[in-house]
Design an enzyme around this catalytic site. Structure first.
Site, mmCIF file in Angstrom:
data_model
loop_
_atom_site.group_PDB
_atom_site.id
_atom_site.type_symbol
_atom_site.label_atom_id
_atom_site.label_comp_id
_atom_site.label_asym_id
_atom_site.label_seq_id
_atom_site.Cartn_x
_atom_site.Cartn_y
_atom_site.Cartn_z
ATOM 1 N N HIS A 19 4.290 -2.727 -0.907
ATOM 2 C CA HIS A 19 4.335 -1.287 -0.649
ATOM 3 C C HIS A 19 5.038 -0.951 0.664
ATOM 4 O O HIS A 19 5.399 0.208 0.891
ATOM 5 C CB HIS A 19 2.924 -0.675 -0.698
ATOM 6 C CG HIS A 19 2.050 -0.942 0.476
ATOM 7 N ND1 HIS A 19 1.042 -1.880 0.471
ATOM 8 C CD2 HIS A 19 2.007 -0.378 1.711
ATOM 9 C CE1 HIS A 19 0.417 -1.873 1.631
ATOM 10 N NE2 HIS A 19 0.985 -0.969 2.404
ATOM 11 N N ASP A 23 0.621 -7.054 -4.481
ATOM 12 C CA ASP A 23 1.229 -6.301 -3.380
ATOM 13 C C ASP A 23 1.906 -7.217 -2.367
ATOM 14 O O ASP A 23 1.822 -6.997 -1.155
ATOM 15 C CB ASP A 23 0.190 -5.420 -2.691
ATOM 16 C CG ASP A 23 0.839 -4.285 -1.898
ATOM 17 O OD1 ASP A 23 2.012 -3.964 -2.178
ATOM 18 O OD2 ASP A 23 0.199 -3.751 -0.981
ATOM 19 N N GLY A 50 0.759 0.555 9.644
ATOM 20 C CA GLY A 50 1.802 -0.251 10.275
ATOM 21 C C GLY A 50 1.453 -1.724 10.306
ATOM 22 O O GLY A 50 2.329 -2.572 10.448
ATOM 23 N N SER A 81 0.177 -3.313 7.734
ATOM 24 C CA SER A 81 0.339 -3.884 6.400
ATOM 25 C C SER A 81 1.481 -4.889 6.353
ATOM 26 O O SER A 81 2.586 -4.633 6.835
ATOM 27 C CB SER A 81 0.603 -2.783 5.375
ATOM 28 O OG SER A 81 -0.594 -2.265 4.872
#
Length: 457
Positions: free
Chosen positions: A89, A121, A193, A195
């Site tokens: 993502h 993800d 931020g 991630s």
């Protein structure tokens, strides 16, 4: 007192040495995307994200007309020739991906997308550089990854640049929204931020990829989630080799074994394993697996529930010959399954139905049952003529309390197929004579099967 002393001594006096050692491999990621205009405020996650109920890093504002939009995230280098791991993502839909290395490193390096896996993800990028500092994955199921162990998170929270936070492993094996979820929960501060950044154990090994937080405000409240390295390493290896995932596929429909089913399943002593509800054409059928089997071990690993089985099968290589132990009619049966590939083979047709027989009707266990006639098939929109259809149900019956409704179809009882009311009554008699307090029934609703244990008392 001795326990308290030991705990205090185990607490690290500083994370500085560890942070200094691994930080050169941690990167900031900036993406640019051309997006169509929209009005009104957007949420914290992009539409269609697998984490719409949680958190992501995209930071696009409202507006009208096509425009450039930027997003910030984190990642980490896993090889000296420039492979980088991050979240899907973080880079999803990006036209341009730029990598910024730890201060002192090279800024604004363009990256190419190698492959993504929306199911976990995870995404892999590649920069055209050599001799890069990198970090290695550790065992998220091993020492240093237990609940209570110290961990350290790195990334680019809120676009403020390189940052370190520390905490402990708060919980293991968390599931959020995906089939293959195996998250490490931590109280190390994770914010927008972060991630795609790494979660380190105290040996400087990556045991998780920081992915989401649970928060009513969008900020860290000490409930963060990192996808475990046990899942990520397999995905990363496949993305680098193939540019896509190639997951093992068993080819069964399954459900958890509930405590009220234990007495109804001969030979089962506790609620564990995965109960097979359907076997379409595929690897499991070829191996001789049938509906009603309880999968207790897969490739030598004891299976606790369906979620564990799905994760283990998905992490297994396509084409692998796997020994499987199933409980069938009270006896253990050994099978060997050659796994297919989930991405290409899971959409298969189910076996055709049998010929209808003369209708028969009776009241059993608070249920009014009938063999399926064309009229009943039309009334309840049934697509098969197998089994017995429920045409009425006593509201105070055990069947009603278990959620059965009119139009449900019973196709098995006592792990035997039932085509007539006489078949069902024979299975109830056999279970009663065997001293069982309940009987297991396979019930289909709209084509979807599930097992239900109905009381005989």
């Amino acid at each position: 007192m001795q326990v308290a002393t030991a705990t205090a001594q185990a607490r690290p006096s500083t994370f500085a040495d560890l942070a200094e050692r691994v930080s050169p491999a941690v990167v900031n990621i900036t993406t640019s995307t051309t997006i169509a205009g929209r009005t009104g405020p957007r949420g914290l996650v992009p539409e269609g994200s697998p984490f719409e109920d949680f958190f992501d890093d995209l930071d696009r504002g409202p507006g009208e007309g096509s425009r450039r939009s930027s997003a910030l995230g984190s990642g980490f280098v896993i090889s000296e020739d420039g492979f980088i791991v991050t979240n899907n993502h973080v880079i999803e839909g990006a036209d341009e991906i730029l990598i910024e290395f730890y201060p002192g490193g090279e800024p604004g390096v363009p990256a190419q997308l190698v492959g993504t896996d929306p199911n976990t993800d995870i995404a892999v990028l590649k920069v055209d550089l050599e001799g890069l500092p990198f970090v290695e994955f550790g065992d998220s199921n091993g020492p240093g990854s237990r609940v209570g162990d110290w961990v350290m998170a790195m990334g680019n929270p809120l676009g403020q640049g390189f940052s370190v936070s520390a905490g402990i492993v708060s919980a293991r094996n968390r599931a959020l929204s995906g089939t293959y979820d195996d998250y490490i929960q931590t109280d190390a501060a994770i914010n927008r931020g972060n991630s795609g950044g790494p979660l380190f154990n105290m040996d400087g090994e990556v045991i998780g990829v920081n992915t989401a937080i649970l928060s009513p405000t969008g900020g860290s409240i000490g409930i963060g989630f990192a996808m475990s390295s046990a899942v990520v390493t397999n995905v990363v290896d496949q993305l680098i080799e193939f540019g896509e995932t190639r997951r093992g596929w068993l080819g069964v429909r399954i459900q958890d074994v509930t405590p009220d089913m234990v007495d109804a399943i001969e030979g089962l002593e506790m609620a564990r394993g995965a109960l097979v509800t359907d076997v379409p054409p595929g690897p499991a059928e070829n191996a001789g697996m049938v509906a009603g089997d309880v999968i207790l071990t897969f490739d030598g690993i004891e299976i606790e529930d369906t979620r564990e089985l799905v994760r283990i099968v998905g992490n297994s290589p396509v084409g692998k010959e796997v020994p499987v132990e199933v409980l069938r009619n009270g006896d253990m049966t050994d099978l060997t399954v050659i796994l297919g590939r989930r991405e290409t083979e899971e959409a298969v047709a189910f076996p055709a139905s049998t010929e209808p027989q003369e209708p028969e009707q009776s009241d059993v266990l608070g249920l009014t049952l009938s063999e399926i006639t064309p009229e009943l098939a039309d009334q309840f929109s049934l697509t098969s003529d197998e089994g017995l259809v429920i045409i009425a149900i006593a509201p105070d019956s055990d069947a009603a309390s278990k959620g059965l409704i009119e139009g449900d179809v019973i196709t098995e009882a006592g792990q035997r197929a039932v085509a007539t009311v006489a078949d069902l009554e024979a299975q109830i008699t056999a279970a009663t004579e065997a001293g069982r307090r309940s009987i297991l029934m396979l019930v289909r609703r709209g084509g979807d099967p599930r097992f239900v244990a109905l009381s005989l008392e």
